[in-house]
Write a protein that holds these residues in place. Sequence first.
Motif, PDB file in Angstrom:
ATOM      1  N   VAL A 162       0.846  -1.188   0.000  1.00  0.00           N
ATOM      2  CA  VAL A 162       0.000   0.000   0.000  1.00  0.00           C
ATOM      3  C   VAL A 162       0.887   1.245   0.000  1.00  0.00           C
ATOM      4  N   ARG A 163       0.766   2.039  -1.048  1.00  0.00           N
ATOM      5  CA  ARG A 163       1.532   3.286  -1.209  1.00  0.00           C
ATOM      6  C   ARG A 163       3.022   3.117  -0.904  1.00  0.00           C
ATOM      7  N   PRO A 164       3.674   2.111  -1.531  1.00  0.00           N
ATOM      8  CA  PRO A 164       5.113   1.950  -1.286  1.00  0.00           C
ATOM      9  C   PRO A 164       5.870   3.160  -1.832  1.00  0.00           C
ATOM     10  N   GLN A 165       6.955   3.512  -1.143  1.00  0.00           N
ATOM     11  CA  GLN A 165       7.682   4.729  -1.515  1.00  0.00           C
ATOM     12  C   GLN A 165       8.873   4.448  -2.425  1.00  0.00           C
ATOM     13  N   LEU A 166       9.703   3.472  -2.070  1.00  0.00           N
ATOM     14  CA  LEU A 166      10.967   3.260  -2.776  1.00  0.00           C
ATOM     15  C   LEU A 166      10.899   2.039  -3.687  1.00  0.00           C
ATOM     16  N   ALA A 167      11.255   2.254  -4.959  1.00  0.00           N
ATOM     17  CA  ALA A 167      11.279   1.144  -5.914  1.00  0.00           C
ATOM     18  C   ALA A 167      12.235   0.047  -5.467  1.00  0.00           C
ATOM     19  N   VAL A 170      11.149  -6.657  -1.910  1.00  0.00           N
ATOM     20  CA  VAL A 170       9.944  -7.408  -1.540  1.00  0.00           C
ATOM     21  C   VAL A 170       9.749  -8.577  -2.503  1.00  0.00           C
ATOM     22  N   ALA A 171       9.927  -8.325  -3.804  1.00  0.00           N
ATOM     23  CA  ALA A 171       9.737  -9.396  -4.789  1.00  0.00           C
ATOM     24  C   ALA A 171      10.725 -10.535  -4.541  1.00  0.00           C
ATOM     25  N   THR A 220      17.150  -4.588  -7.464  1.00  0.00           N
ATOM     26  CA  THR A 220      17.124  -5.185  -6.121  1.00  0.00           C
ATOM     27  C   THR A 220      16.308  -6.483  -6.114  1.00  0.00           C
ATOM     28  N   GLY A 221      15.496  -6.693  -7.149  1.00  0.00           N
ATOM     29  CA  GLY A 221      14.699  -7.923  -7.218  1.00  0.00           C
ATOM     30  C   GLY A 221      15.562  -9.160  -7.368  1.00  0.00           C
ATOM     31  N   HIS A 252      12.257 -11.554 -11.428  1.00  0.00           N
ATOM     32  CA  HIS A 252      11.656 -10.795 -12.535  1.00  0.00           C
ATOM     33  C   HIS A 252      10.217 -11.184 -12.784  1.00  0.00           C
ATOM     34  N   ARG A 253       9.964 -12.477 -12.682  1.00  0.00           N
ATOM     35  CA  ARG A 253       8.633 -12.974 -13.006  1.00  0.00           C
ATOM     36  C   ARG A 253       7.586 -12.301 -12.115  1.00  0.00           C
TER      37      ARG A 253
END
Lengths: 243, 243
Positions: A10-15, A21-22, A50-51, A55-56
């Motif tokens: 919800v409303r994440p700030q940083l890519a 997270v992924a 950072t993923g 990617h998927r």
Amino acid sequence: MEPSPVVVLVRPQLAENIGAVARAMGNGGLFHLRLVAPRDGWPQPRAWITGSGAHRILDAAQVFDSVGDAVADLHRVFATCPRPRHIIKPVLTARGGAAEVVAIGQRGLRCGVLFGPERTGLDNEDIACADSLIRYDLNPDFMSLNLAQAVMVFGYEWWLARAPEQPARELQVNETMPATKGELDNFMTHLIAACDERGFLRNEQKRPGMVRNLRHFFQRGEVTRQELNTLHGVVTELGRGRK
Amino acid sequence: MEPSPVVVLVRPQLAENIGAVARAMGNGGLFHLRLVAPRDGWPQPRAWITGSGAHRILDAAQVFDSVGDAVADLHRVFATCPRPRHIIKPVLTARGGAAEVVAIGQRGLRCGVLFGPERTGLDNEDIACADSLIRYDLNPDFMSLNLAQAVMVFGYEWWLARAPEQPARELQVNETMPATKGELDNFMTHLIAACDERGFLRNEQKRPGMVRNLRHFFQRGEVTRQELNTLHGVVTELGRGRK
């Protein structure tokens, strides 16, 4: 759709955090990512860095304008790490929440888990979209939990809740096998004979206790056949004395 | 020295990760950080940025040249997330490892937990300094685990292993109380009277089943006194009909 719950940021700030997270989702076997009004828009190439291979998950992420839209097709919604004062709702541990998510999934229903913005967490309007709260049991004196860490803890518990239980402790023996008591006894005979030959156990009064101590030591942990073979070699070689 | 185990980062590469590790340690109540040959030297200001408040842990971090030096004063050492092929050692889950660490600490002994470099993990020489391995139960198809995430999972389990067990589910009721059955019955009487007044339950054949359904619904989850008061108000107000 796989039976894994939807992770709703919800409303994440940083890519960078969305990417992390992924990655954590991949570790925990979670594959469905939804973003509600990401601050910097979407997609953001930094997330794919950072993923680190997830990617998927990032490629399939869906973007929504509101929490309500993001959970509209779900049957049960959990809100994580809440800091609300005056809300009346069931509160689950991470472990308890993961178990409920698994049980609900087994009924063929779809769950979602809400994670709030980095600085502020979920607000009361967000939490009103959820059926239950999930509150982590962590150090109350240091509650600054990184977004990806919050997802990691849930993903870890979700994986454990589904996986067949592992023994808490087992001996990894690889290509060898634990030795039988008879094999151990052979070795003890060899060791004691070698000691006797060198006169190490010559004190007849102390001898039984010393032999017992050696037996105890070699049975402290499981010993494998390969280890016993190596120990036989050591005793033989040492028994030959110095060249 | 507090009875928390020492987190030993072996040849960590990125200062950002060291900071993120310290933050995760704070979350899990771990306070003793040791660094073996950090690639970029130490201290590195970037660690204090990602540490996000875990200054005390970073300020007190100790640096060593080798794993052997870093664990010399410890009684028991665990190696995490190993990828060895031919090692014979006890293997613990994260939960099982945390439980052993707690039990060893209760005997007044000091434990350390080794975490390897970001890209390669611990090598066989590192692992030879450890008594046991800790292997996380996570998605085997996506094993790329961030260093701070690895510490987070251990810290989470360590905190849980020490904390008094939380109920897996409980109702957070704040300043109110769950309603008694008598209070619920009062409300049902009010509701049914209001429905009767408007003729909603006039079908005598269906009436008992409909009343039972309503009772079932209002007992599906725990209801609090505050919620019942609000519901009494709703029924009274709706019962007045449109102005």
